[in-house]
Design a protein around this motif. Structure first.
Motif, PDB file in Angstrom:
ATOM      1  N   ILE A 188       6.952  -3.220   1.790  1.00  0.00           N
ATOM      2  CA  ILE A 188       7.289  -4.028   2.972  1.00  0.00           C
ATOM      3  C   ILE A 188       8.793  -4.004   3.200  1.00  0.00           C
ATOM      4  N   ALA A 189       9.557  -4.200   2.131  1.00  0.00           N
ATOM      5  CA  ALA A 189      11.015  -4.192   2.260  1.00  0.00           C
ATOM      6  C   ALA A 189      11.524  -2.838   2.745  1.00  0.00           C
ATOM      7  N   ALA A 190      10.926  -1.753   2.248  1.00  0.00           N
ATOM      8  CA  ALA A 190      11.327  -0.424   2.701  1.00  0.00           C
ATOM      9  C   ALA A 190      11.028  -0.238   4.180  1.00  0.00           C
ATOM     10  N   GLY A 233       2.788   2.874 -11.097  1.00  0.00           N
ATOM     11  CA  GLY A 233       4.036   2.188 -10.793  1.00  0.00           C
ATOM     12  C   GLY A 233       4.901   3.019  -9.863  1.00  0.00           C
ATOM     13  N   LEU A 234       5.716   3.891 -10.462  1.00  0.00           N
ATOM     14  CA  LEU A 234       6.651   4.696  -9.674  1.00  0.00           C
ATOM     15  C   LEU A 234       5.931   5.596  -8.675  1.00  0.00           C
ATOM     16  N   GLY A 235       4.827   6.207  -9.100  1.00  0.00           N
ATOM     17  CA  GLY A 235       4.108   7.092  -8.188  1.00  0.00           C
ATOM     18  C   GLY A 235       3.632   6.376  -6.942  1.00  0.00           C
ATOM     19  N   ASP A 236       3.024   5.218  -7.131  1.00  0.00           N
ATOM     20  CA  ASP A 236       2.522   4.447  -5.997  1.00  0.00           C
ATOM     21  C   ASP A 236       3.672   3.891  -5.168  1.00  0.00           C
ATOM     22  N   LEU A 237       4.756   3.526  -5.832  1.00  0.00           N
ATOM     23  CA  LEU A 237       5.928   3.005  -5.130  1.00  0.00           C
ATOM     24  C   LEU A 237       6.503   4.047  -4.170  1.00  0.00           C
ATOM     25  N   VAL A 238       6.675   5.267  -4.668  1.00  0.00           N
ATOM     26  CA  VAL A 238       7.225   6.336  -3.825  1.00  0.00           C
ATOM     27  C   VAL A 238       6.326   6.593  -2.624  1.00  0.00           C
ATOM     28  N   LEU A 239       5.022   6.644  -2.854  1.00  0.00           N
ATOM     29  CA  LEU A 239       4.091   6.928  -1.757  1.00  0.00           C
ATOM     30  C   LEU A 239       4.168   5.866  -0.672  1.00  0.00           C
ATOM     31  N   THR A 240       4.078   4.603  -1.057  1.00  0.00           N
ATOM     32  CA  THR A 240       3.964   3.542  -0.053  1.00  0.00           C
ATOM     33  C   THR A 240       5.296   3.205   0.600  1.00  0.00           C
ATOM     34  N   ASN A 248       1.456  -1.752   4.245  1.00  0.00           N
ATOM     35  CA  ASN A 248       2.580  -2.600   3.882  1.00  0.00           C
ATOM     36  C   ASN A 248       3.875  -2.073   4.483  1.00  0.00           C
ATOM     37  N   PHE A 249       4.055  -0.764   4.440  1.00  0.00           N
ATOM     38  CA  PHE A 249       5.250  -0.173   5.045  1.00  0.00           C
ATOM     39  C   PHE A 249       5.257  -0.397   6.554  1.00  0.00           C
ATOM     40  N   ARG A 250       4.123  -0.198   7.206  1.00  0.00           N
ATOM     41  CA  ARG A 250       4.066  -0.389   8.656  1.00  0.00           C
ATOM     42  C   ARG A 250       4.341  -1.836   9.032  1.00  0.00           C
ATOM     43  N   TYR A 251       3.818  -2.763   8.241  1.00  0.00           N
ATOM     44  CA  TYR A 251       4.090  -4.174   8.504  1.00  0.00           C
ATOM     45  C   TYR A 251       5.578  -4.453   8.389  1.00  0.00           C
ATOM     46  N   THR A 259       8.727  -6.531  16.177  1.00  0.00           N
ATOM     47  CA  THR A 259       7.507  -6.387  16.964  1.00  0.00           C
ATOM     48  C   THR A 259       6.340  -7.063  16.256  1.00  0.00           C
ATOM     49  N   VAL A 260       5.252  -7.281  16.992  1.00  0.00           N
ATOM     50  CA  VAL A 260       4.081  -7.956  16.445  1.00  0.00           C
ATOM     51  C   VAL A 260       3.200  -6.940  15.731  1.00  0.00           C
ATOM     52  N   PHE A 261       2.761  -7.291  14.517  1.00  0.00           N
ATOM     53  CA  PHE A 261       1.872  -6.419  13.746  1.00  0.00           C
ATOM     54  C   PHE A 261       0.439  -6.894  13.927  1.00  0.00           C
ATOM     55  N   ASP A 262      -0.499  -5.956  13.935  1.00  0.00           N
ATOM     56  CA  ASP A 262      -1.917  -6.259  14.128  1.00  0.00           C
ATOM     57  C   ASP A 262      -2.398  -7.240  13.055  1.00  0.00           C
ATOM     58  N   PRO A 263      -2.768  -8.459  13.433  1.00  0.00           N
ATOM     59  CA  PRO A 263      -3.156  -9.457  12.435  1.00  0.00           C
ATOM     60  C   PRO A 263      -4.483  -9.153  11.749  1.00  0.00           C
ATOM     61  N   SER A 264      -5.260  -8.217  12.276  1.00  0.00           N
ATOM     62  CA  SER A 264      -6.545  -7.880  11.665  1.00  0.00           C
ATOM     63  C   SER A 264      -6.391  -6.933  10.475  1.00  0.00           C
ATOM     64  N   VAL A 265      -5.197  -6.380  10.293  1.00  0.00           N
ATOM     65  CA  VAL A 265      -4.948  -5.439   9.200  1.00  0.00           C
ATOM     66  C   VAL A 265      -4.518  -6.199   7.956  1.00  0.00           C
ATOM     67  N   THR A 266      -5.185  -5.949   6.839  1.00  0.00           N
ATOM     68  CA  THR A 266      -4.846  -6.604   5.573  1.00  0.00           C
ATOM     69  C   THR A 266      -3.550  -6.034   5.019  1.00  0.00           C
ATOM     70  N   VAL A 267      -2.599  -6.912   4.745  1.00  0.00           N
ATOM     71  CA  VAL A 267      -1.308  -6.515   4.160  1.00  0.00           C
ATOM     72  C   VAL A 267      -1.172  -7.259   2.834  1.00  0.00           C
ATOM     73  N   GLU A 268      -1.566  -6.611   1.747  1.00  0.00           N
ATOM     74  CA  GLU A 268      -1.637  -7.272   0.448  1.00  0.00           C
ATOM     75  C   GLU A 268      -0.282  -7.781  -0.029  1.00  0.00           C
ATOM     76  N   GLY A 269       0.789  -7.097   0.361  1.00  0.00           N
ATOM     77  CA  GLY A 269       2.113  -7.448  -0.145  1.00  0.00           C
ATOM     78  C   GLY A 269       2.600  -8.818   0.284  1.00  0.00           C
ATOM     79  N   ILE A 270       2.059  -9.366   1.363  1.00  0.00           N
ATOM     80  CA  ILE A 270       2.509 -10.682   1.837  1.00  0.00           C
ATOM     81  C   ILE A 270       2.134 -11.754   0.822  1.00  0.00           C
ATOM     82  N   ALA A 271       0.855 -11.818   0.479  1.00  0.00           N
ATOM     83  CA  ALA A 271       0.403 -12.811  -0.501  1.00  0.00           C
ATOM     84  C   ALA A 271       0.961 -12.516  -1.883  1.00  0.00           C
ATOM     85  N   THR A 272       1.077 -11.228  -2.206  1.00  0.00           N
ATOM     86  CA  THR A 272       1.607 -10.862  -3.520  1.00  0.00           C
ATOM     87  C   THR A 272       3.038 -11.357  -3.691  1.00  0.00           C
ATOM     88  N   ALA A 273       3.866 -11.228  -2.663  1.00  0.00           N
ATOM     89  CA  ALA A 273       5.247 -11.700  -2.765  1.00  0.00           C
ATOM     90  C   ALA A 273       5.294 -13.188  -3.067  1.00  0.00           C
TER      91      ALA A 273
END
Length: 318
Positions: A188-190, A233-240, A248-251, A259-273
């Protein structure tokens, strides 16, 4: 037979990959209309509209038709996992339960394997995670993932690997869980960095400092550093952090662009943060990138203020 609970993009992609390899797969979806449509068209029109289901894959509306199985893959969002286990007694310990979600439960502050063990202590619990987009897996593109298990790991690795889906095995469940969870926050930060037009150099710096945060928290909770340096860890980090295929990146990019992001799309990183900050506070661990993501996602801070706070942090040795 392999059972898959959850007919979203990832669950469907795994069904396709395993089905193409000749395995019998039963895929469960909670929406009866979706089940009927998938049975009729042999496609998941919402999640993977261009991919046909192999003949070895059947689609079901009742969990009782999917279990028991050689293994049951739980492909629901992290924040829905507890409700799935609590609401369906048919999901028992008669077969291994493999979590295929990434995150930290907001209520219990636990990862997916800990949730499974809490609710099904008799079950073999594992997690499948790592750098794999559903579309790539479904198209048969080469993908490598991590399977973390302390019991029956080799058997599950053999069962769930195919010619195009290669699984690496570890017994470091905490490291695999946290790698998959925390990378979503950094992604998300990226996305914020790129969406705000801050450039590739800033993204590289953000990714690196985000990885340092991942290591700090994961090691404090008992993970091994080599696990975080691997696929989960690192592998998934680089990809996303580098692909717009990542939700998460698009959000994050939408946040950066205002801009407004589609609220129907699950963004796991929000709750995780949010959950991770509670965990880190209890351990006295500083996580500025995670804090920025949580503040931006909740609307407590403006983008320019968030950037200024990160850039004005005290200078220190790397």
């Amino acid at each position: 037979m392999i059972g898959i609970l959850g007919a979203g993009a990832f669950g469907t992609a795994l069904a396709v990959a395993l089905g193409r390899s000749g395995r019998a797969v039963r895929l469960w979806a909670r929406d009866a209309d979706q089940v009927r449509a998938m049975q009729a068209t042999r496609r998941n029109a919402v999640a993977l509209p261009d991919v046909d289901l192999p003949e070895t894959v059947s689609v079901h509306a009742e969990i009782a038709e999917v279990v028991p199985a050689e293994a049951l893959l739980l492909c629901v969002p992290m924040q829905a996992l507890a409700a799935l286990l609590d609401g369906h007694t048919g999901i028992d310990g008669s077969c291994p339960l493999v979590a295929c979600c990434k995150g930290v439960d907001l209520t219990s502050l636990r990862g997916p394997v800990a949730l499974i063990r809490d609710r099904r202590p008799e079950a073999v619990a594992a997690i499948l995670t790592g750098p794999g987009f559903a579309a790539d897996i479904a198209r048969g593109l080469p993908t490598a993932l991590t399977l973390a298990a302390t019991e029956r790991g080799a058997a599950l690795q053999d069962l769930l690997s195919t010619q195009t889906l290669r699984l690496y095995r570890t017994d470091d469940i905490i490291g695999a869980e946290l790698g998959g969870a925390l990378k979503n926050v950094v992604a998300i930060a990226a996305g914020v960095v790129i969406g705000a037009g801050l450039g590739e150099s800033a993204r590289a710096a953000l990714l690196t400092r985000g990885y340092a945060e991942m290591l700090r928290l994961a090691m404090a909770l008992g993970a091994r550093p080599e696990t975080l340096a691997g696929l989960s860890g690192l592998g998934d980090l680089v990809l996303t952090c580098t692909s717009a295929q990542s939700r998460n990146f698009r959000y994050g990019a939408a946040l950066g662009q205002g801009t407004v992001f589609d609220p129907s799309v699950t963004v796991e990183g929000i709750a995780t943060a949010r959950a991770v900050l509670r965990l880190a506070a209890g351990l006295g661990i500083d996580m500025p990138v995670t804090a920025m993501v949580d503040a931006l996602a909740s609307g407590r801070i403006a983008l320019n203020d968030a950037i200024a706070r990160l850039m004005s942090r005290p200078l220190k040795q790397e």
